[in-house]
Scaffold this motif. Structure first.
Motif, PDB file in Angstrom:
ATOM      1  N   PHE A 183      45.855  85.433  -9.962  1.00  0.00           N
ATOM      2  CA  PHE A 183      46.085  85.922 -11.663  1.00  0.00           C
ATOM      3  C   PHE A 183      45.060  87.248 -11.953  1.00  0.00           C
ATOM      4  O   PHE A 183      45.195  88.081 -12.124  1.00  0.00           O
ATOM      5  N   GLU A 184      43.590  86.421 -11.516  1.00  0.00           N
ATOM      6  CA  GLU A 184      42.700  87.283 -12.502  1.00  0.00           C
ATOM      7  C   GLU A 184      42.105  88.201 -11.150  1.00  0.00           C
ATOM      8  O   GLU A 184      41.430  89.528 -12.290  1.00  0.00           O
ATOM      9  N   PHE A 185      42.189  88.611 -10.329  1.00  0.00           N
ATOM     10  CA  PHE A 185      41.858  89.314  -9.646  1.00  0.00           C
ATOM     11  C   PHE A 185      42.913  90.485  -9.712  1.00  0.00           C
ATOM     12  O   PHE A 185      42.175  91.823  -9.626  1.00  0.00           O
ATOM     13  N   LEU A 186      44.243  90.710 -10.325  1.00  0.00           N
ATOM     14  CA  LEU A 186      45.207  91.603 -10.474  1.00  0.00           C
ATOM     15  C   LEU A 186      44.916  92.593 -11.622  1.00  0.00           C
ATOM     16  O   LEU A 186      44.664  93.401 -12.350  1.00  0.00           O
ATOM     17  N   ALA A 187      44.068  91.022 -12.506  1.00  0.00           N
ATOM     18  CA  ALA A 187      43.777  91.460 -13.889  1.00  0.00           C
ATOM     19  C   ALA A 187      42.749  92.641 -13.863  1.00  0.00           C
ATOM     20  O   ALA A 187      42.509  93.737 -14.195  1.00  0.00           O
ATOM     21  N   ARG A 188      41.566  91.880 -13.342  1.00  0.00           N
ATOM     22  CA  ARG A 188      40.409  92.752 -13.330  1.00  0.00           C
ATOM     23  C   ARG A 188      40.435  94.332 -12.491  1.00  0.00           C
ATOM     24  O   ARG A 188      39.898  95.187 -13.123  1.00  0.00           O
ATOM     25  N   HIS A 189      41.037  94.054 -11.465  1.00  0.00           N
ATOM     26  CA  HIS A 189      41.932  95.893 -11.006  1.00  0.00           C
ATOM     27  C   HIS A 189      42.834  96.444 -11.678  1.00  0.00           C
ATOM     28  O   HIS A 189      43.001  97.683 -11.398  1.00  0.00           O
ATOM     29  N   SER A 190      43.080  96.352 -13.060  1.00  0.00           N
ATOM     30  CA  SER A 190      44.335  96.430 -13.580  1.00  0.00           C
ATOM     31  C   SER A 190      45.332  97.251 -13.030  1.00  0.00           C
ATOM     32  O   SER A 190      46.151  98.004 -13.103  1.00  0.00           O
ATOM     33  N   ILE A 191      46.087  96.041 -11.798  1.00  0.00           N
ATOM     34  CA  ILE A 191      47.366  96.440 -11.068  1.00  0.00           C
ATOM     35  C   ILE A 191      48.793  96.233 -12.024  1.00  0.00           C
ATOM     36  O   ILE A 191      48.382  94.449 -12.279  1.00  0.00           O
ATOM     37  N   PRO A 192      49.780  96.250 -12.179  1.00  0.00           N
ATOM     38  CA  PRO A 192      50.598  95.844 -12.470  1.00  0.00           C
ATOM     39  C   PRO A 192      51.133  94.873 -11.806  1.00  0.00           C
ATOM     40  O   PRO A 192      50.723  94.924 -10.893  1.00  0.00           O
ATOM     41  N   PHE A 193      51.433  93.569 -12.786  1.00  0.00           N
ATOM     42  CA  PHE A 193      52.493  92.970 -12.121  1.00  0.00           C
ATOM     43  C   PHE A 193      52.989  91.549 -12.481  1.00  0.00           C
ATOM     44  O   PHE A 193      52.219  91.446 -13.953  1.00  0.00           O
ATOM     45  N   ILE A 194      53.840  90.677 -11.925  1.00  0.00           N
ATOM     46  CA  ILE A 194      54.520  90.379 -12.812  1.00  0.00           C
ATOM     47  C   ILE A 194      54.235  88.775 -11.723  1.00  0.00           C
ATOM     48  O   ILE A 194      54.643  88.885 -10.508  1.00  0.00           O
ATOM     49  N   THR A 195      54.685  87.310 -12.847  1.00  0.00           N
ATOM     50  CA  THR A 195      54.802  86.743 -11.722  1.00  0.00           C
ATOM     51  C   THR A 195      55.611  85.262 -11.997  1.00  0.00           C
ATOM     52  O   THR A 195      56.469  85.883 -12.446  1.00  0.00           O
ATOM     53  N   LEU A 196      56.125  84.942 -10.002  1.00  0.00           N
ATOM     54  CA  LEU A 196      57.760  84.401  -9.969  1.00  0.00           C
ATOM     55  C   LEU A 196      56.899  82.328 -10.431  1.00  0.00           C
ATOM     56  O   LEU A 196      56.304  82.520  -9.730  1.00  0.00           O
ATOM     57  N   GLY A 197      56.839  81.875 -11.594  1.00  0.00           N
ATOM     58  CA  GLY A 197      55.974  81.235 -11.703  1.00  0.00           C
ATOM     59  C   GLY A 197      55.212  81.220 -12.787  1.00  0.00           C
ATOM     60  O   GLY A 197      54.483  81.936 -12.846  1.00  0.00           O
ATOM     61  N   ARG A 198      54.488  79.638 -13.280  1.00  0.00           N
ATOM     62  CA  ARG A 198      53.127  80.745 -14.018  1.00  0.00           C
ATOM     63  C   ARG A 198      51.716  79.902 -13.151  1.00  0.00           C
ATOM     64  O   ARG A 198      52.323  79.121 -12.551  1.00  0.00           O
ATOM     65  N   SER A 199      50.350  79.828 -14.084  1.00  0.00           N
ATOM     66  CA  SER A 199      49.840  79.036 -13.819  1.00  0.00           C
ATOM     67  C   SER A 199      48.807  78.764 -15.309  1.00  0.00           C
ATOM     68  O   SER A 199      49.248  79.239 -15.772  1.00  0.00           O
ATOM     69  N   LEU A 200      47.702  77.978 -14.878  1.00  0.00           N
ATOM     70  CA  LEU A 200      46.859  77.667 -16.175  1.00  0.00           C
ATOM     71  C   LEU A 200      46.397  78.576 -16.283  1.00  0.00           C
ATOM     72  O   LEU A 200      45.708  79.695 -16.826  1.00  0.00           O
ATOM     73  N   THR A 201      46.051  79.851 -15.570  1.00  0.00           N
ATOM     74  CA  THR A 201      45.747  81.126 -14.849  1.00  0.00           C
ATOM     75  C   THR A 201      45.725  82.005 -15.383  1.00  0.00           C
ATOM     76  O   THR A 201      46.074  83.329 -14.810  1.00  0.00           O
ATOM     77  N   ASP A 202      46.913  82.022 -16.597  1.00  0.00           N
ATOM     78  CA  ASP A 202      47.293  83.071 -17.081  1.00  0.00           C
ATOM     79  C   ASP A 202      46.200  83.785 -17.392  1.00  0.00           C
ATOM     80  O   ASP A 202      45.572  83.771 -18.291  1.00  0.00           O
ATOM     81  N   VAL A 203      46.557  85.041 -17.749  1.00  0.00           N
ATOM     82  CA  VAL A 203      46.036  86.915 -17.956  1.00  0.00           C
ATOM     83  C   VAL A 203      46.293  87.534 -18.588  1.00  0.00           C
ATOM     84  O   VAL A 203      46.194  88.149 -18.893  1.00  0.00           O
ATOM     85  N   GLY A 204      47.624  86.897 -19.170  1.00  0.00           N
ATOM     86  CA  GLY A 204      48.896  87.934 -20.055  1.00  0.00           C
ATOM     87  C   GLY A 204      49.145  88.749 -19.595  1.00  0.00           C
ATOM     88  O   GLY A 204      50.016  89.143 -20.530  1.00  0.00           O
ATOM     89  N   GLN A 205      49.589  88.238 -18.434  1.00  0.00           N
ATOM     90  CA  GLN A 205      50.747  89.551 -17.602  1.00  0.00           C
ATOM     91  C   GLN A 205      52.026  88.646 -18.070  1.00  0.00           C
ATOM     92  O   GLN A 205      52.387  87.587 -18.453  1.00  0.00           O
ATOM     93  N   PRO A 206      52.837  89.567 -17.579  1.00  0.00           N
ATOM     94  CA  PRO A 206      54.132  88.989 -17.340  1.00  0.00           C
ATOM     95  C   PRO A 206      54.875  88.593 -15.949  1.00  0.00           C
ATOM     96  O   PRO A 206      54.292  87.971 -15.653  1.00  0.00           O
ATOM     97  N   TRP A 207      55.870  86.930 -16.655  1.00  0.00           N
ATOM     98  CA  TRP A 207      55.803  85.925 -15.856  1.00  0.00           C
ATOM     99  C   TRP A 207      57.451  85.050 -16.222  1.00  0.00           C
ATOM    100  O   TRP A 207      58.083  85.803 -16.940  1.00  0.00           O
ATOM    101  N   ILE A 208      58.053  84.962 -15.519  1.00  0.00           N
ATOM    102  CA  ILE A 208      59.603  84.252 -15.283  1.00  0.00           C
ATOM    103  C   ILE A 208      58.963  83.506 -14.571  1.00  0.00           C
ATOM    104  O   ILE A 208      58.688  83.489 -13.407  1.00  0.00           O
TER     105      ILE A 208
END
Lengths: 338, 338
Positions: A137-162
DNA sequence: TACCAGACCGTAATCGTTTTCGGAAATCCT
DNA sequence: AGGATTTCCGAAAACGATTACGGTCTGGTA
């Protein structure tokens, strides 16, 4: 002479014009465009992906990362095929392609993703099998790669998820079991750091509390998230000093194994022990029929794709209204197992 | 400033040297190489895939093409997860990555592949779900893209292939059933142009002939290659004027559906009708237990990868002894269903 | 000293696109 | 007719890497 240069030479015009014609840019004569398109078709020309990506800085590819190997993910296998189908129907509208980024069980998922991203493989990424603590999560956010996760995590970085609606699953399961008079309810918790196990058990605890019950520690059974894991749980239950009268499973692949295991130890799902799980396409044919949750994987895929696109600069404006975070609803289907 | 240039600037050396250091070229001072490697690690540098591919003309990626969607392929789903695992253990040795090229059921597979190839997506390709007449073979051959197929086709172009040993499956199945006294043996033939159906039925015909039997046309049941298809077959069998006493299935996903369907119509696998199928990981937990074929999917994946590499110029010399074409052996495991 | 070989490293061409910029030709407007 | 717009197209500069080539420096030898 290859590529666009060949095409240009053949038509006796410049490569710039050819490119513009092909990409539907406005400043090109319609007659010229027609000729170019025709020649491209005839010579079977398709733009080289590397050159194009290098110049444009984008690839036109969306990556769906998933794990391969024997100890497959929580929501393994067939699950994804239908999700892919949904994702693709959306992506096709924008001429985007979907590829599955297959991370071998022998490689660290974080390293793998890092490599793929640095390579500039995909414009957007869908992550599955999210872990409780997930460095991706953090890695993708840091590199500002658009992403979405199928599943949550404690490591939420504000990305969209389902994510699956574990809240609802817990409440509905417990409600049903409690109403049927069960007070000693067990739970199968897949090994590993997968987040869904934590979430579900927490919600179950809460739901139990609402019904004046508690989750006994010895009724939590750990298992590998596959058939063999479910099979092993049956033995544990049998050998248990005070076995539960009902079992809830998050993970679809555990169910078939558990069924088989229970048969071996002489327990019938339903009469002897209530089972509630996820009714995957295969699980629908179990006997006795499984009481459990169904959902539309294809629609989930569609939502996933739309939400991802809304997070991508180039497509965001096309999906202004899209929900960014969603608990995917599931419905509890009656079966004979609980 | 990005990419290799940034790294070079940071180290105050030229980009050429950085590249050489990173790629293990000989003419670079070991001390310099160490510094470069260290800095690369520290700055998280990984070569950009597009630039590298453009210059080198190769991508370092192997594509495994598969179909997605509801009416999934003959050998769908879980099947592949284990195959991938095998493929990847081989590819990892050469720093090659595997991605799954997901062809939506809404797009023509031939067009899809064409697009991927023209894009220069992969250095080598693995084709699955081969059709009886499969234009993809000729296309890849014409463009001299190294490829291997999981499955044969009439459209053979001399490429390496690996296929399940339908010859052996047919002989062993028929042998067993004939010995048990069955003379009216049925067969489920998946819809579509998939080659495996044709091959298997042909081999069954031959095997039956060897035992003095024939395959009655009305004992050939067509079905979609998924659970629902198998389910439907049960009804057909029940309604049949002269039903077969035994059924053979090529396709693993049909089995669970058939089991369920048979239960509905009141036929027990084993006592009432003999069933022989493929014992996939899930099928192993059916009850009554399935008599059928098992194979090592992971080893199949390994063989697939090695054979593909041997067909690739850059790696061929490393795999001189590899078998180019192979019928993958399966073993018949006793169950209670036939 | 003068010459040469080898070890290292920098320069620049190259891969195939896209895209900016400017120019030529055609068209319009007064 | 002459200037102002348009319309269309070509030239050339990126994008980020690899690699052939040639140059500098060191150290050894005659």
């Amino acid at each position: 002479m290859k590529g666009i240069r060949r095409l240009a030479e053949h038509l006796d015009i410049s490569i710039g014009t050819v490119s513009r014609a092909l990409n539907g840019k406005p400043d090109v004569n319609e007659e010229t465009r027609r000729r170019v398109l025709e020649a491209a078709e005839q010579l079977g020309y398709v733009a080289n992906q590397s050159g194009r990506a290098l110049r444009k800085g984008s690839t036109g590819v969306i990556g769906f990362m998933m794990q391969t190997g024997r100890e497959i993910t929580g929501q393994g296998d067939i699950f994804f095929m239908s999700v892919f189908d949904g994702v693709q129907t959306v992506l096709a509208r924008h001429k985007l392609d979907l590829v599955a980024l297959l991370c071998s069980s022998e490689e660290d998922p974080d390293d793998y993703l890092k490599r793929m991203v640095a390579r500039g493989f995909a414009d957007g990424i869908i992550l599955s099998a999210t872990r409780r603590h997930d460095a991706r999560f953090e890695f993708l956010a840091r590199h500002s790669i658009p992403f979405i996760t199928l599943g949550r995590s404690l490591t939420d970085v504000g990305q969209p998820w389902i994510d699956l609606d574990f809240e609802g699953m817990a409440e509905m399961s417990i409600e049903r079991l409690a109403r049927a008079g069960h007070s000693r309810i067990g739970f199968v918790w897949p090994h590993g750091d997968l987040n869904l196990g934590y979430v579900f058990i927490e919600r179950c605890r809460e739901a139990l509390a609402r019904h004046g019950l508690t989750l006994a520690e010895e009724c939590i059974f750990r298992a590998n998230p596959n058939e063999a894991g479910g099979y092993a749980v049956a033995r544990q239950i049998k050998d248990s000093a005070k076995p539960p009268t009902a079992i809830i499973l998050v993970n679809e692949t555990l169910v078939t194994g558990l069924y088989h295991g229970l048969e071996e130890v002489g327990l019938r799902p339903g009469p002897d022990i209530a089972i509630i799980g996820r009714r995957s396409p295969q699980a629908r044919f179990l006997s006795p029929s499984l009481t459990g949750f169904e959902l539309s994987l294809r629609d989930l895929g569609i939502a996933l794709a739309e939400s991802l696109l809304s997070a991508m600069p180039a497509y965001g404006h096309l999906y202004p209204e899209v929900v960014r975070r969603k608990l995917w609803p599931m419905s509890l289907i009656d079966g004979d197992s609980g």
